[in-house]
Design an enzyme around this catalytic site. Structure first.
Site, PDB file in Angstrom:
ATOM      1  N   HIS A 140      15.794  -1.872  -0.832  1.00 22.50           N
ATOM      2  CA  HIS A 140      15.741  -1.809   0.733  1.00 22.50           C
ATOM      3  C   HIS A 140      16.752  -2.776   1.353  1.00 22.50           C
ATOM      4  CE1 HIS A 140      12.164   0.625   0.920  1.00 22.50           C
ATOM      5  NE2 HIS A 140      11.910  -0.208  -0.133  1.00 22.50           N
TER       6      HIS A 140
ATOM      7  N   ASP B 188      13.638  -0.426   8.850  1.00 16.84           N
ATOM      8  CA  ASP B 188      13.054   0.715   7.750  1.00 16.84           C
ATOM      9  C   ASP B 188      11.964   1.201   8.213  1.00 16.84           C
ATOM     10  OD1 ASP B 188      11.527   1.018   4.955  1.00 16.84           O
ATOM     11  OD2 ASP B 188      13.467   0.426   4.508  1.00 16.84           O
TER      12      ASP B 188
END
Length: 483
Positions: free
Chosen positions: A15, A118
């Site tokens: 991520h 995210d």
């Protein structure tokens, strides 16, 4: 300090890397005089690894206009029988006060033009709104997965059952824009078990996607099925409200020159020099991501299939997981390679195959002239790396949303061949099936057609990021929306 774009990454190396690549693309296009990038990240998650601080130091040194702000350590609330995703989502929520104080502090010395989060950081969405900062999602999967995630709350609403998707073996679901339905058992792993808190978390995340100022997606328009792009743009995925603007800005993948610095030099050079000696498009590359792993019984079947296929191969083998049913390992512990493969396999295939332990420089390998196919776990970053290199795939999904990606790669995009997995045996694949699919990709007319299609897509990927490309145009549109 001027104008800054703040990015907030979920825990985990993958991520953080994705957010860094987005930040680099923005600065590369507009220059540091227009925007600086600040990336927020957590500390103390159970998915943290020792490689994260090393990576961040390297990026800070090579890209001075990307700064990192690590939050104070938070302790995971670990409860027995709660899944790792559920623990991680709770951990992210515990970091909300740190998000608020970071935005407050950054805003004192700079104008925060956008806050990009995210999907798993959805609890930060209202915090961005609190500060009147335009807040966007960054989707690190493709457009078809975005379409599915936007539609998932509707499926949850329509599924009048207390049964979990993992138990609905005869049920399939249709997603707007998708050519073929998806088995309930192949849904994103986070929603397979209705009794896992991660299920309701994921539905909550997906229901908030339309409440953002927009969604940035790591893909490019030319790769995606037109029907999927039309379904998203036409509002079919969010039938009960407006769909926010969507910006396709990929393919954003890590650069070769940066990857190479983390490699084990000797083994890396060995496999790359071996590839340089092989004929054009003759080698099948097998690699299942940073965490993908198989029990010894499955490794032996793969070995038997490769040997029977007669094809050249480069195979990355990881240590088998401790739990037989698990398909993931964290870290790269040493292990006895010969002990997990059939007796004599390495010797019998030495003239046409190479097996490396734990890791290979995937981006570099895929771009080698000798590589003609890629067996992949269908993680989206790996898919994009193969597309950029123009290499066709054999799709072998393991976890996360990879079964969904497989559906799209095989049926909608037509850039991969799927392996037949025995769902009732945890996705087991026989040696005969491995041989069949390897031969199909490397020897058949269908494989040749796939290779030609992938080569053209590789050229389109490069063009998308060019001066007049679709992804550059979409980035310009995004920046216009925040300035």
């Amino acid at each position: 300090m001027g104008d800054v774009i703040v990015l907030y990454a979920s825990p985990g190396m993958g991520h953080i890397v994705s957010m860094v690549e987005l930040g680099k693309f923005i600065v590369h296009r507009y220059g540091p005089h227009k925007f600086s990038i600040t990336i927020l990240y957590t500390c103390g998650s159970i998915v943290d690894t020792a490689s994260i601080p090393v990576y961040i130091r390297r990026i800070s040194h090579s890209h001075p206009f990307i700064s990192f702000r690590q939050f104070p350590r938070v302790t995971n609330n670990i409860t027995r029988n709660i899944s790792v995703p559920a623990i991680t989502f709770d951990f992210i929520r515990q970091n909300d006060p740190h998000v608020r104080s970071a935005l407050q502090e950054i805003s004192k010395s700079a104008t925060v033009r956008a806050f990009i989060i995210d999907l798993f950081c959805t609890s930060a969405l209202p915090i961005g709104k609190e500060f009147n900062i335009p807040t966007y999602y960054f989707c690190t999967s493709g457009a078809a997965i975005l379409a599915a995630f936007l539609y998932l709350p509707k499926i949850d609403e329509q599924t009048k059952t207390t049964e979990s998707f993992k138990d609905l073996r005869d049920t399939v679901f249709e997603f707007p824009g998708w050519k073929s339905p998806l088995k309930a058992t192949h849904m994103v792993q986070l929603v397979l078990d209705r009794n896992d808190p991660a299920y309701s978390d994921m539905i909550y995340f997906c229901s908030h996607l339309p409440k953002s100022n927009g969604i940035i997606v790591n893909t490019f328009e030319e790769l995606e099925p037109p029907s999927v792009l039309q379904a998203i743009a036409g509002g079919l995925c969010v039938p009960d409200g407006p769909t926010p603007p969507v910006y396709y800005v990929g393919p954003l993948i890590e650069e070769e020159k940066e990857l190479s610095k983390d490699a084990d030099a000797a083994e890396k050079e060995d496999c790359l020099s071996w590839l340089d000696k092989q004929p054009s498009r003759s080698v099948l590359f097998l690699c299942f991501g940073s965490m993908g792993s198989f029990p010894a019984a499955q490794l032996k079947e793969i070995a038997n299939g490769l040997e029977a296929s007669g094809q050249r191969f480069l195979w990355v083998v990881k240590k088998p997981p401790v739990e037989e049913k698990s398909k993931q390992v964290h870290g790269v512990d040493d292990f006895d390679l010969k002990g997990v493969l059939p007796e004599g396999f390495l010797e019998r295939t030495a003239d046409r195959g190479m097996v490396v332990k734990s890791w290979a420089p995937q981006v570099v390998v895929l771009k080698k002239e000798s590589v003609g196919g890629f067996v992949t776990h269908c993680g989206w970053n790996s898919v994009l790396e193969a597309v950029v290199a123009g290499v066709p795939m054999i799709a072998w999904p393991l976890y996360a949303e990879q079964h969904m990606n497989r559906n799209v790669l095989v049926t909608d995009m037509e850039i991969a061949i799927g392996v037949e997995q025995r769902d009732e045996e945890g996705g087991f694949v026989s040696g005969e099936e491995v041989e069949r699919r390897v031969r199909e990709l490397m020897e058949s007319e269908g494989g040749r057609v796939l290779r030609e299609r992938c080569k053209k897509l590789g050229e389109m990927a490069s063009a998308a990021l060019g001066e007049t490309g679709s992804s550059t145009r979409n980035l310009v549109n995004f920046v216009s929306s925040i300035t």
